[in-house]
Design a protein around this motif. Structure first.
Motif, PDB file in Angstrom:
ATOM      1  N   PRO A  92       1.227  -0.956   0.260  1.00  0.00           N
ATOM      2  CA  PRO A  92      -0.019   0.179   0.056  1.00  0.00           C
ATOM      3  C   PRO A  92       0.796   1.279  -0.104  1.00  0.00           C
ATOM      4  CG  PRO A  92      -1.174  -1.586   1.590  1.00  0.00           C
ATOM      5  CD  PRO A  92       0.707  -2.414   1.511  1.00  0.00           C
ATOM      6  N   CYS A  93       1.872   1.253   0.671  1.00  0.00           N
ATOM      7  CA  CYS A  93       2.589   2.916   0.804  1.00  0.00           C
ATOM      8  C   CYS A  93       3.679   2.684  -0.634  1.00  0.00           C
ATOM      9  CB  CYS A  93       3.914   2.605   1.289  1.00  0.00           C
ATOM     10  SG  CYS A  93       3.724   1.763   3.279  1.00  0.00           S
ATOM     11  N   TRP A  94       3.681   1.211  -1.332  1.00  0.00           N
ATOM     12  CA  TRP A  94       4.373   1.962  -2.843  1.00  0.00           C
ATOM     13  C   TRP A  94       3.234   1.938  -3.495  1.00  0.00           C
ATOM     14  CZ3 TRP A  94       7.871  -2.992  -4.241  1.00  0.00           C
ATOM     15  CH2 TRP A  94       8.867  -2.280  -3.730  1.00  0.00           C
ATOM     16  N   TRP A  95       2.159   1.545  -3.639  1.00  0.00           N
ATOM     17  CA  TRP A  95       1.165   2.162  -4.826  1.00  0.00           C
ATOM     18  C   TRP A  95       0.623   3.275  -4.210  1.00  0.00           C
ATOM     19  CZ3 TRP A  95      -3.208  -2.063  -1.927  1.00  0.00           C
ATOM     20  CH2 TRP A  95      -2.608  -3.795  -3.300  1.00  0.00           C
ATOM     21  N   SER A  96       0.465   4.218  -2.853  1.00  0.00           N
ATOM     22  CA  SER A  96       0.322   5.604  -2.857  1.00  0.00           C
ATOM     23  C   SER A  96       1.424   5.928  -3.337  1.00  0.00           C
ATOM     24  CB  SER A  96       0.135   5.183  -1.664  1.00  0.00           C
ATOM     25  OG  SER A  96      -0.378   6.783  -0.895  1.00  0.00           O
ATOM     26  N   THR A  97       2.775   5.807  -3.086  1.00  0.00           N
ATOM     27  CA  THR A  97       4.146   6.636  -3.478  1.00  0.00           C
ATOM     28  C   THR A  97       3.843   7.204  -4.833  1.00  0.00           C
ATOM     29  OG1 THR A  97       4.976   6.245  -2.352  1.00  0.00           O
ATOM     30  CG2 THR A  97       6.548   7.139  -3.716  1.00  0.00           C
ATOM     31  N   ALA A  98       3.281   5.689  -5.729  1.00  0.00           N
ATOM     32  CA  ALA A  98       2.895   5.502  -7.782  1.00  0.00           C
ATOM     33  C   ALA A  98       1.793   6.621  -7.730  1.00  0.00           C
ATOM     34  CB  ALA A  98       3.403   4.633  -7.479  1.00  0.00           C
ATOM     35  N   LEU A  99       0.511   5.815  -6.908  1.00  0.00           N
ATOM     36  CA  LEU A  99      -0.423   6.657  -7.351  1.00  0.00           C
ATOM     37  C   LEU A  99      -0.276   8.733  -7.497  1.00  0.00           C
ATOM     38  CD1 LEU A  99      -3.569   6.758  -8.269  1.00  0.00           C
ATOM     39  CD2 LEU A  99      -4.485   6.803  -6.279  1.00  0.00           C
ATOM     40  N   ALA A 100       0.215   9.116  -5.923  1.00  0.00           N
ATOM     41  CA  ALA A 100       0.754  10.450  -5.844  1.00  0.00           C
ATOM     42  C   ALA A 100       1.887  11.006  -6.707  1.00  0.00           C
ATOM     43  CB  ALA A 100       1.376  10.641  -4.465  1.00  0.00           C
ATOM     44  N   ALA A 101       2.878  10.178  -7.063  1.00  0.00           N
ATOM     45  CA  ALA A 101       3.933  10.411  -8.386  1.00  0.00           C
ATOM     46  C   ALA A 101       3.138  10.706 -10.018  1.00  0.00           C
ATOM     47  CB  ALA A 101       4.272   9.487  -8.868  1.00  0.00           C
ATOM     48  N   ILE A 102       1.506   9.899 -10.329  1.00  0.00           N
ATOM     49  CA  ILE A 102       1.130  10.423 -10.551  1.00  0.00           C
ATOM     50  C   ILE A 102       0.116  11.269 -11.600  1.00  0.00           C
ATOM     51  CG2 ILE A 102      -1.527   9.524 -13.071  1.00  0.00           C
ATOM     52  CD1 ILE A 102      -0.020   6.491 -12.053  1.00  0.00           C
TER      53      ILE A 102
ATOM     54  N   VAL B  55      -4.967   0.946 -15.493  1.00  0.00           N
ATOM     55  CA  VAL B  55      -5.542   0.584 -15.440  1.00  0.00           C
ATOM     56  C   VAL B  55      -5.114  -1.135 -16.373  1.00  0.00           C
ATOM     57  CG1 VAL B  55      -8.103   0.384 -17.971  1.00  0.00           C
ATOM     58  CG2 VAL B  55      -7.019   2.610 -16.409  1.00  0.00           C
ATOM     59  N   MET B  56      -4.152  -1.779 -16.773  1.00  0.00           N
ATOM     60  CA  MET B  56      -3.964  -2.568 -16.840  1.00  0.00           C
ATOM     61  C   MET B  56      -3.284  -3.155 -15.861  1.00  0.00           C
ATOM     62  SD  MET B  56      -1.972  -2.638 -20.947  1.00  0.00           S
ATOM     63  CE  MET B  56      -0.725  -0.578 -20.448  1.00  0.00           C
ATOM     64  N   GLY B  57      -2.485  -2.553 -15.376  1.00  0.00           N
ATOM     65  CA  GLY B  57      -2.246  -2.771 -13.626  1.00  0.00           C
ATOM     66  C   GLY B  57      -3.658  -3.556 -12.937  1.00  0.00           C
ATOM     67  N   LEU B  58      -4.434  -2.579 -13.133  1.00  0.00           N
ATOM     68  CA  LEU B  58      -5.813  -3.275 -12.364  1.00  0.00           C
ATOM     69  C   LEU B  58      -6.437  -3.899 -12.862  1.00  0.00           C
ATOM     70  CD1 LEU B  58      -7.481  -2.228 -10.015  1.00  0.00           C
ATOM     71  CD2 LEU B  58      -8.508  -0.799 -10.820  1.00  0.00           C
ATOM     72  N   ILE B  59      -6.980  -4.329 -13.677  1.00  0.00           N
ATOM     73  CA  ILE B  59      -7.661  -5.471 -14.738  1.00  0.00           C
ATOM     74  C   ILE B  59      -6.672  -6.478 -14.302  1.00  0.00           C
ATOM     75  CG2 ILE B  59      -7.370  -6.669 -16.626  1.00  0.00           C
ATOM     76  CD1 ILE B  59      -7.980  -3.911 -17.774  1.00  0.00           C
ATOM     77  N   GLY B  60      -5.208  -7.075 -14.620  1.00  0.00           N
ATOM     78  CA  GLY B  60      -4.215  -7.901 -13.835  1.00  0.00           C
ATOM     79  C   GLY B  60      -4.313  -7.745 -12.690  1.00  0.00           C
ATOM     80  N   PHE B  61      -4.625  -7.221 -11.393  1.00  0.00           N
ATOM     81  CA  PHE B  61      -4.648  -7.224 -10.054  1.00  0.00           C
ATOM     82  C   PHE B  61      -5.874  -7.797  -9.856  1.00  0.00           C
ATOM     83  CE2 PHE B  61      -6.369  -5.037  -5.928  1.00  0.00           C
ATOM     84  CZ  PHE B  61      -5.249  -6.039  -4.874  1.00  0.00           C
TER      85      PHE B  61
ATOM     86  N   ASP C 298       1.970 -11.103  -5.402  1.00  0.00           N
ATOM     87  CA  ASP C 298       1.780 -11.142  -6.643  1.00  0.00           C
ATOM     88  C   ASP C 298       1.314 -10.321  -7.574  1.00  0.00           C
ATOM     89  OD1 ASP C 298       4.428 -12.822  -6.417  1.00  0.00           O
ATOM     90  OD2 ASP C 298       3.199 -14.164  -7.006  1.00  0.00           O
ATOM     91  N   ALA C 299      -0.131 -10.466  -6.630  1.00  0.00           N
ATOM     92  CA  ALA C 299      -1.548  -9.241  -7.260  1.00  0.00           C
ATOM     93  C   ALA C 299      -1.045  -7.814  -6.547  1.00  0.00           C
ATOM     94  CB  ALA C 299      -2.523 -10.297  -6.552  1.00  0.00           C
ATOM     95  N   GLY C 300      -0.409  -7.585  -5.770  1.00  0.00           N
ATOM     96  CA  GLY C 300      -0.248  -6.567  -5.401  1.00  0.00           C
ATOM     97  C   GLY C 300       1.313  -5.844  -6.497  1.00  0.00           C
ATOM     98  N   LEU C 301       2.058  -6.641  -6.482  1.00  0.00           N
ATOM     99  CA  LEU C 301       3.463  -6.755  -7.777  1.00  0.00           C
ATOM    100  C   LEU C 301       3.251  -6.008  -8.762  1.00  0.00           C
ATOM    101  CD1 LEU C 301       6.466  -8.518  -6.348  1.00  0.00           C
ATOM    102  CD2 LEU C 301       5.640  -5.890  -5.647  1.00  0.00           C
ATOM    103  N   ILE C 302       1.708  -6.707  -9.621  1.00  0.00           N
ATOM    104  CA  ILE C 302       0.861  -6.326 -10.571  1.00  0.00           C
ATOM    105  C   ILE C 302       0.777  -5.468 -10.375  1.00  0.00           C
ATOM    106  CG2 ILE C 302      -0.496  -6.904 -12.265  1.00  0.00           C
ATOM    107  CD1 ILE C 302      -0.673  -9.652 -11.188  1.00  0.00           C
ATOM    108  N   LEU C 303      -0.282  -4.033  -9.714  1.00  0.00           N
ATOM    109  CA  LEU C 303      -0.409  -3.055  -9.186  1.00  0.00           C
ATOM    110  C   LEU C 303       0.493  -2.297  -9.171  1.00  0.00           C
ATOM    111  CD1 LEU C 303      -3.516  -1.352  -9.499  1.00  0.00           C
ATOM    112  CD2 LEU C 303      -3.296  -1.737  -6.699  1.00  0.00           C
ATOM    113  N   PHE C 304       1.515  -2.206  -8.162  1.00  0.00           N
ATOM    114  CA  PHE C 304       1.975  -1.537  -8.451  1.00  0.00           C
ATOM    115  C   PHE C 304       3.056  -1.488 -10.140  1.00  0.00           C
ATOM    116  CE2 PHE C 304       6.976  -0.449  -7.658  1.00  0.00           C
ATOM    117  CZ  PHE C 304       6.519   0.648  -7.155  1.00  0.00           C
ATOM    118  N   ALA C 305       3.133  -1.820 -10.220  1.00  0.00           N
ATOM    119  CA  ALA C 305       4.152  -2.435 -11.872  1.00  0.00           C
ATOM    120  C   ALA C 305       2.867  -1.598 -12.799  1.00  0.00           C
ATOM    121  CB  ALA C 305       4.075  -3.066 -11.914  1.00  0.00           C
ATOM    122  N   GLY C 306       1.410  -1.169 -13.069  1.00  0.00           N
ATOM    123  CA  GLY C 306       0.840  -0.438 -13.643  1.00  0.00           C
ATOM    124  C   GLY C 306       0.839   0.609 -13.439  1.00  0.00           C
ATOM    125  N   LEU C 307       1.233   1.033 -12.250  1.00  0.00           N
ATOM    126  CA  LEU C 307       0.964   2.115 -11.393  1.00  0.00           C
ATOM    127  C   LEU C 307       2.302   3.112 -11.770  1.00  0.00           C
ATOM    128  CD1 LEU C 307      -0.733   2.141  -8.008  1.00  0.00           C
ATOM    129  CD2 LEU C 307      -1.645   3.280 -10.021  1.00  0.00           C
TER     130      LEU C 307
END
Length: 323
Positions: free
Chosen positions: A52-62, A265-271, A299-308
Motif C-alpha cells: 500500500p505504501c508503494w501504491w500510494s507513492t506511485a499514485l501520488a506520482a501520477i 488501468v492494465m495493472g488494475l485489470i491484472g490485479f 504477486d497481485a500487489g506487485l502487478i498493480l504497482f508495476a502498472g502504476l
C-alpha cells in the motif's frame, strides 16, 4: 541483543515458515529466534505492509505528474515495513504467548516456546521500533503526523481477537495505513484518491487475512479466540469475492480521480484477475491451500504497482520521441 538459551536457539521453525529459508540455513543459532520473532524467515507480511505504501507513492506520482515514483520514498518505506512488521509481530507474540502455546501453527514461536524471554522480546521490540521511528522522521512533517496517528491501532490489534469476531478489520486499518503515508509524503495532504485507496486496502487486507485465518480455525475455537474464519465459515468464499470486488471498484475510482493512464488501468485489470483466481482456488478446508492463496497477494500487489509505476515512467520516456 540479549541472548537466548542454546535450547531455545534450537527450537524448530514455526509451521508456516518456508522450508529451507535463509534464516534456518545461514543465520547463527543465537540470532535465529530473534529473526523468527521479526518474521524475517517469512517476509510475506513485510510485502503486504509495504505494497500500500508503494501504491500510494506511485499514485501520488501520477497525480503530481512526476517522472517516476520517488525512489527515496520507496526505499524508506521498504526499510520501515520490515522494521515495523517485525515490531508488530514481536508485540503480538508477547501478548499472545499463552494463546500461541495452544495453536499447532504457532506453538513454536520464539516467545511461546521459551526461545526468547519476555524481557528480551521487549528489548528487541524497542530496537525495531527505533528503526521505524528513524524512517518516519525522514519523511515530511505532514507524513510524520500521519504515521504517528496509526500507533494506537497498531498497539490494540493483537488484543482484538479476544473481544471481537472481526479482528481482521482492525488489522486492515493498521496494514493499510501506508495507502495514506505515500500520498502524504508526496502531496503533503490527504485527499480523495488516498482515501479511496485506503478504503480499498482495508477490504483487501480483511479478505486475505480471513483466508489466512482458516489455517487456525479449529485451534482458535478451542482457545476461545475469535476470527472472521469462524464467523463466516462456509460463506467465506462469498465474503472474500464481495470484498475483492469492492477493492477493485474503489481502486478504479481512485485511478479515475487522479486521473491515470492506460498502464495503471492494465495493472488494475491484472490485479483484479489475480484476485478472481484466488477466489476460484480457495478451499477453506485445506490449510496449505489457504496459505498459498494468502501469500499470492504479494504477486497481485506487485502487478498493480508495476502498472502504476509504468504510468509515470513510460509517458516520460516516450515524451522526447513524440512530435
Amino acid at each position: 541483543m540479549p541472548s537466548s538459551s542454546s535450547e531455545g536457539a534450537m527450537t524448530p521453525p514455526v509451521a508456516d515458515a518456508v522450508s529451507g529459508n535463509w534464516v534456518d540455513r545461514f543465520a547463527p543459532l543465537r540470532v535465529r529466534p530473534y529473526l523468527r520473532l521479526a518474521r524475517l524467515d517469512r517476509p510475506i507480511g513485510s510485502w503486504l505492509l509495504l505494497l500500500p505504501c508503494w501504491w500510494s507513492t506511485a499514485l501520488a506520482a501520477i497525480a503530481d505528474d512526476a517522472p517516476y515514483p520517488d525512489p527515496r520514498l520507496l526505499v524508506l518505506f521498504a526499510i520501515g515495513a520490515v522494521a515495523m512488521r517485525g515490531a508488530g509481530c514481536t508485540w503480538n507474540d508477547i501478548l499472545d504467548r499463552k494463546i500461541d502455546q495452544q495453536v499447532a501453527r504457532t506453538r513454536n514461536r520464539p516467545v511461546a516456546s521459551g526461545a526468547v524471554s519476555v524481557p528480551a522480546a521487549f528489548a528487541f521490540l524497542v530496537a525495531q521500533a527505533l528503526i521505524g521511528l528513524a524512517v518516519l522522521l525522514s519523511l515530511p512533517h505532514f507524513a510524520i503526523i500521519t504515521g504517528l496517528a496509526s500507533l494506537g491501532v497498531v498497539a490494540i490489534y493483537p488484543l482484538m481477537k479476544r473481544v471481537t469476531s472481526v479482528p481482521q478489520l482492525i488489522l486492515g486499518i493498521a496494514f493499510s495505513w501506508g495507502a495514506l503515508m505515500g500520498w502524504a509524503s508526496v502531496m503533503r495532504t490527504i485527499t480523495d484518491p488516498a482515501l479511496l485507496l485506503f478504503a480499498g486496502c482495508v477490504l483487501w487486507v480483511f479478505a486475505y487475512d480471513t483466508i489466512y485465518a482458516h489455517q487456525d480455525k479449529e485451534d482458535d475455537a478451542i482457545a476461545g479466540v475469535r476470527s472472521t474464519a469462524l464467523l463466516f465459515g462456509r460463506g467465506t468464499a462469498l465474503v472474500v469475492a464481495l470484498c475483492y470486488t469492492l477493492v477493485v471498484v474503489l481502486f478504479g475510482i481512485a485511478l479515475l480521480s487522479v486521473p491515470s493512464g492506460p498502464f495503471a488501468v492494465m495493472g488494475l485489470i491484472g490485479f483484479a484477475l489475480h484476485l478472481a483466481g484466488q477466489v476460484r482456488r480457495l478451499d477453506i478446508d485445506d490449510g496449505a491451500r489457504c496459505l498459498a492463496v494468502f501469500k499470492s497477494n504479494r504477486d497481485a500487489g506487485l502487478i498493480l504497482f508495476a502498472g502504476l509505476a509504468l504510468d509515470t515512467l513510460v509517458p516520460n520516456t516516450l515524451a522526447p520521441l513524440l512530435p
